[in-house]
Each structure stands twice: as C-alpha cells, then as structure tokens.
Design an enzyme around this catalytic site. Structure first.
Site, PDB file in Angstrom:
ATOM      1  N   TYR A  34      10.494  -6.344  -7.123  1.00 22.55           N
ATOM      2  CA  TYR A  34       9.612  -6.178  -5.960  1.00 22.55           C
ATOM      3  C   TYR A  34       8.163  -6.134  -6.409  1.00 22.55           C
ATOM      4  CZ  TYR A  34       8.148  -4.412  -1.365  1.00 22.55           C
ATOM      5  OH  TYR A  34       7.557  -4.251  -0.132  1.00 22.55           O
TER       6      TYR A  34
ATOM      7  N   SER B 114       2.116  -4.703  -0.333  1.00 22.12           N
ATOM      8  CA  SER B 114       2.614  -3.359  -0.625  1.00 22.12           C
ATOM      9  C   SER B 114       1.749  -2.774  -1.725  1.00 22.12           C
ATOM     10  CB  SER B 114       4.073  -3.424  -1.106  1.00 22.12           C
ATOM     11  OG  SER B 114       4.488  -2.176  -1.639  1.00 22.12           O
TER      12      SER B 114
END
Length: 257
Positions: A150, A137
C-alpha cells in the site's frame, strides 16, 4: 463561472459516497462512478445524482466512462477509488495483492485521468477553471510495517498527481491531493483483511473519534468550493488521536492541567 459538475469515483461507499452526497447538497451536479450498480442506484434515489456502474481497472468500462462523461460535460474529477490488501511483512506479501493495489490505486487513476482530461480542458474554454482532486493517503509519504504494498502504490499515485500538476502548468486546471490518515469506513479494513471483521475492528480499537468518511468529504468539498484559482495542492487529514501515521493514542483523550 460555469455550473460545477464533478465526476466522483469510488462512490458506492466510504469517502466517495460521502463526497457525492455532500456535493449534491451543495447544489453541484454529480456523476457517481463505482462497480456496484445496486449501491449506486440507492445513492441516486437518495440524492438524484447521475450514476455509472464501471470497473476502473477494465479498459472497456473506461471507454464507457469517457462516453458518459462526454455527455455529462464535467468541470471536475474527484478520484477516490482505490484500496489496500494485506498487512503482512514484505517477504510474506502476495504478488497478486500488490498487482491489485497498483491496478486500483495507480493504473486506475491514470486511466480515469486519461479519459477525462480532454473533457476538463474543454470545460475551461469559457474562461472557467477545472479541477482534479485525488485521494491518496498518508501512507504515500510515511512507511509503516505491514504496509509495503500500500505504501508503494500510494506513493506512486502521489507522484502521478505531482507530475500532472507540473505538466498542466499554464492551464486553468488545479490539481489537488488529499491524504487521509485513520478513517473508519465500513469496508476499507474489511477489504484489507479479506473480510476478517475481528482484524478490521482491531485497527480502530479504543481510538477516540477516528475520522469518518463524512469528515474527510467535508474537507474535500470545502476545498472544492474555494474559488477556482485557489489550489490547495496537498491536504493531510488525521484524527487528533493520530499524531503520526504510526503513532495512534488508544484510550480517552484527556485534558491536562
């Protein structure tokens, strides 16, 4: 070159499912892996791919994956499985959510690579190239408020990929990372916000053309289709409306004079 045969994890929805579908459309053999058997069975009916229901955080299921993959004889791995939980400030985040994110995004990726790397090496003995592609990501490199767990998990996963590329130097295996930005999928934000659809929808509110799973899968399969000696080490994919990981234009995109 040998027939392309790829294992795709996280294949029951979102980017993983889209990659599996597009790979089959390209004439490649696919072993689609995910937890939800009923979704995999629907994918199999639609595409004819091979399937395996497995939880990649479970060592017993990893052993079953290794066994199924040995029969499948993969030439590539596309590791998509992962996810986010929570968007609270660091001091308010849950240790359980952090543990889940590290298990899903980091430990799970290591377990899959451990299981499949010997098989990928075996596939290169005829002079072919093999490939490992991992979806991380943009959160792996750019922090944002509410993203601490995250950010940390995806950063660790990125480092895993970068180290693996170094350690496979001299072998005919390309190691590639795909780092998406804002992608609308049916489940990612719902999981992050524990099923709160209002919060999940707000992430994409008024954003013109966020990426779709098909958009990302198209880029990924285009890269996988390149000659085996061509390694696109890192690919960042964002919608035009997202000029920076935390700068998103909300409203119509308009032409200027």
């Amino acid at each position: 070159m040998s027939e392309k045969r790829i294992v795709v994890t996280g294949a029951s929805s979102g980017i993983g499912e889209a990659v599996a579908r597009q790979a089959v459309e390209r004439g490649w053999r696919v072993l689609a892996v995910a937890r939800r058997a009923e979704r995999l069975e629907a994918l199999q009916r639609d595409t004819g791919c091979e399937i395996l229901a497995a939880d990649l955080t479970d060592e017993g299921d990893i052993a079953r994956l290794a066994e199924a993959a040995a029969a499948f004889r993969p030439t590539g791995l596309v590791q998509v499985a992962g996810g986010a939980k929570g968007a609270a400030p660091l001091a308010e985040t849950s240790i359980d959510d952090w543990r889940w994110m590290f298990e899903a995004n980091v430990i799970g990726t290591k377990r899959v690579i451990d299981a499949l790397l010997p098989l990928l090496r075996e596939s290169t003995r005829d002079g072919s190239y093999a490939e490992i592609m991992v979806v991380t990501s943009i959160a792996a490199t750019v922090p944002y408020t509410g993203g601490s767990g995250y950010n940390a998990a995806k950063s660790a996963e990125k480092q895993l990929v970068d180290v693996l590329r170094l350690e496979l130097a001299g072998e005919p295996i390309r190691v590639m990372e795909v780092a998406p930005g804002m992608v609308w999928t049916e489940e990612f934000s719902l999981v992050r916000f524990e099923g709160d659809k209002e919060k999940a929808d707000a992430v994409y509110k008024d954003v013109q053309d966020p990426l779709s799973a098909d958009d990302v899968a198209r880029v990924m399969t285009d890269i996988l289709a390149l000659p085996g000696h061509v390694s696109v080490d890192e690919t960042i994919i964002k919608p035009v409306a997202q000029t920076h990981p935390w700068i998103v234009h909300r409203g119509p995109l308009t032409a200027k004079d």
